[in-house]
Design a protein around this motif. Structure first.
Motif, PDB file in Angstrom:
ATOM      1  N   THR A  87       0.872  -1.170   0.000  1.00 46.12           N
ATOM      2  CA  THR A  87       0.000   0.000   0.000  1.00 46.12           C
ATOM      3  C   THR A  87       0.908   1.218   0.000  1.00 46.12           C
ATOM      4  O   THR A  87       1.347   1.690   1.036  1.00 46.12           O
ATOM      5  CB  THR A  87      -0.921   0.014   1.231  1.00 46.12           C
ATOM      6  OG1 THR A  87      -1.611  -1.224   1.279  1.00 46.12           O
ATOM      7  CG2 THR A  87      -1.916   1.139   1.153  1.00 46.12           C
ATOM      8  N   ASP A  88       1.211   1.680  -1.168  1.00 46.30           N
ATOM      9  CA  ASP A  88       2.120   2.806  -1.355  1.00 46.30           C
ATOM     10  C   ASP A  88       1.350   3.912  -2.054  1.00 46.30           C
ATOM     11  O   ASP A  88       1.166   3.880  -3.268  1.00 46.30           O
ATOM     12  CB  ASP A  88       3.318   2.347  -2.189  1.00 46.30           C
ATOM     13  CG  ASP A  88       4.326   3.450  -2.453  1.00 46.30           C
ATOM     14  OD1 ASP A  88       4.141   4.577  -1.973  1.00 46.30           O
ATOM     15  OD2 ASP A  88       5.307   3.152  -3.157  1.00 46.30           O
ATOM     16  N   LEU A  89       0.882   4.876  -1.284  1.00 45.86           N
ATOM     17  CA  LEU A  89       0.047   5.939  -1.825  1.00 45.86           C
ATOM     18  C   LEU A  89       0.750   6.705  -2.940  1.00 45.86           C
ATOM     19  O   LEU A  89       0.131   7.064  -3.939  1.00 45.86           O
ATOM     20  CB  LEU A  89      -0.378   6.895  -0.705  1.00 45.86           C
ATOM     21  CG  LEU A  89      -1.377   7.967  -1.094  1.00 45.86           C
ATOM     22  CD1 LEU A  89      -2.657   7.345  -1.626  1.00 45.86           C
ATOM     23  CD2 LEU A  89      -1.680   8.873   0.086  1.00 45.86           C
ATOM     24  N   GLU A  90       2.054   6.929  -2.804  1.00 44.46           N
ATOM     25  CA  GLU A  90       2.786   7.662  -3.847  1.00 44.46           C
ATOM     26  C   GLU A  90       2.756   6.918  -5.180  1.00 44.46           C
ATOM     27  O   GLU A  90       2.620   7.533  -6.231  1.00 44.46           O
ATOM     28  CB  GLU A  90       4.221   7.923  -3.401  1.00 44.46           C
ATOM     29  CG  GLU A  90       4.317   8.981  -2.308  1.00 44.46           C
ATOM     30  CD  GLU A  90       5.750   9.260  -1.906  1.00 44.46           C
ATOM     31  OE1 GLU A  90       6.668   9.009  -2.724  1.00 44.46           O
ATOM     32  OE2 GLU A  90       5.947   9.724  -0.788  1.00 44.46           O
ATOM     33  N   SER A  91       2.901   5.600  -5.140  1.00 41.41           N
ATOM     34  CA  SER A  91       2.877   4.852  -6.403  1.00 41.41           C
ATOM     35  C   SER A  91       1.488   4.865  -7.019  1.00 41.41           C
ATOM     36  O   SER A  91       1.350   4.895  -8.238  1.00 41.41           O
ATOM     37  CB  SER A  91       3.367   3.412  -6.210  1.00 41.41           C
ATOM     38  OG  SER A  91       2.441   2.666  -5.458  1.00 41.41           O
ATOM     39  N   ILE A  92       0.460   4.867  -6.193  1.00 43.56           N
ATOM     40  CA  ILE A  92      -0.912   4.949  -6.712  1.00 43.56           C
ATOM     41  C   ILE A  92      -1.125   6.293  -7.402  1.00 43.56           C
ATOM     42  O   ILE A  92      -1.651   6.357  -8.511  1.00 43.56           O
ATOM     43  CB  ILE A  92      -1.937   4.737  -5.584  1.00 43.56           C
ATOM     44  CG1 ILE A  92      -1.822   3.313  -5.024  1.00 43.56           C
ATOM     45  CG2 ILE A  92      -3.356   4.995  -6.082  1.00 43.56           C
ATOM     46  CD1 ILE A  92      -2.623   3.080  -3.766  1.00 43.56           C
ATOM     47  N   ILE A  93      -0.708   7.364  -6.755  1.00 42.95           N
ATOM     48  CA  ILE A  93      -0.859   8.702  -7.341  1.00 42.95           C
ATOM     49  C   ILE A  93      -0.050   8.813  -8.627  1.00 42.95           C
ATOM     50  O   ILE A  93      -0.542   9.307  -9.646  1.00 42.95           O
ATOM     51  CB  ILE A  93      -0.437   9.783  -6.319  1.00 42.95           C
ATOM     52  CG1 ILE A  93      -1.445   9.807  -5.160  1.00 42.95           C
ATOM     53  CG2 ILE A  93      -0.331  11.161  -6.983  1.00 42.95           C
ATOM     54  CD1 ILE A  93      -1.004  10.636  -3.975  1.00 42.95           C
ATOM     55  N   ALA A  94       1.194   8.322  -8.608  1.00 41.82           N
ATOM     56  CA  ALA A  94       2.029   8.362  -9.818  1.00 41.82           C
ATOM     57  C   ALA A  94       1.405   7.527 -10.926  1.00 41.82           C
ATOM     58  O   ALA A  94       1.417   7.927 -12.096  1.00 41.82           O
ATOM     59  CB  ALA A  94       3.440   7.856  -9.508  1.00 41.82           C
ATOM     60  N   ALA A  95       0.841   6.393 -10.560  1.00 39.63           N
ATOM     61  CA  ALA A  95       0.212   5.529 -11.560  1.00 39.63           C
ATOM     62  C   ALA A  95      -0.916   6.251 -12.267  1.00 39.63           C
ATOM     63  O   ALA A  95      -1.038   6.211 -13.491  1.00 39.63           O
ATOM     64  CB  ALA A  95      -0.314   4.259 -10.888  1.00 39.63           C
TER      65      ALA A  95
END
Length: 175
Positions: A87-95
């Motif tokens: 659960t990596d919020l930064e990777s979700i946003i970047a995605a």
């Protein structure tokens, strides 16, 4: 009888068991290609017409977001999906922002959840293809209308230069 064409799904994950499980779950409904690295995924993208790309976020050397962002440039209609066990919020946003991801899945997923997400991605692919075809037809129509308008303007200039511009409008009601 015509054969029904299956959508092609590319699964990219450095864990072979994940690729195998996705393949086993979806192989009857989709043509599933498996890649164990981003490089292998890029090669398969060049060699195949891929409709849906599903990538793990955390892989050696290249993240899923980086892979899907590159894929978007060469295959803009391919629907992109990202999954991760973290659960990596930064990777979700970047995605979402960089790779224009259609769907984000968290590992482990339920089989029904994955099947539904891939079906939705296939429907989105069809929608994007239809939209692109509609746009191409519109562009063709606009181009044809521009050509016709140019011809009409040339005819009008010819009539004006010969002094007969109003003669073709004698049946028009007085203003």
């Amino acid at each position: 009888m015509a054969e029904v064409r299956k959508h092609c799904l590319l699964v990219v994950d450095d864990e072979p068991n994940v690729c195998d499980s996705v393949h086993d779950l979806l192989r009857h409904e989709f043509r599933v290609l498996k890649a164990l690295s981003a490089d292998e995924g890029c090669r398969l993208l060049q060699e195949n017409e891929v409709h849906i790309i599903m990538s793990d976020q955390r892989m050696p050397r290249v993240t899923g977001v980086e892979l899907l962002t590159k894929a978007r440039v060469r295959h803009p209609q391919a629907v992109r999906m990202l999954f991760t066990g973290y659960t990596d919020l930064e990777s979700i946003i970047a995605a979402i922002n960089q790779g224009h991801i259609f769907h984000f899945l968290k590992k482990p997923w339920q089989p029904e959840e994955l099947e539904e997400a891939v079906r939705e991605a296939a429907a989105e692919y069809e929608r994007l293809v239809e939209e692109a075809e509609r746009m191409a037809r519109l562009e063709s129509t606009v181009s044809e209308l521009h050509s016709r308008l140019g011809a009409c303007e040339a005819n009008l200039r010819g009539l004006e230069s010969s002094g007969r511009a109003g003669q073709g409008c004698s049946d028009a009601p007085p203003s």
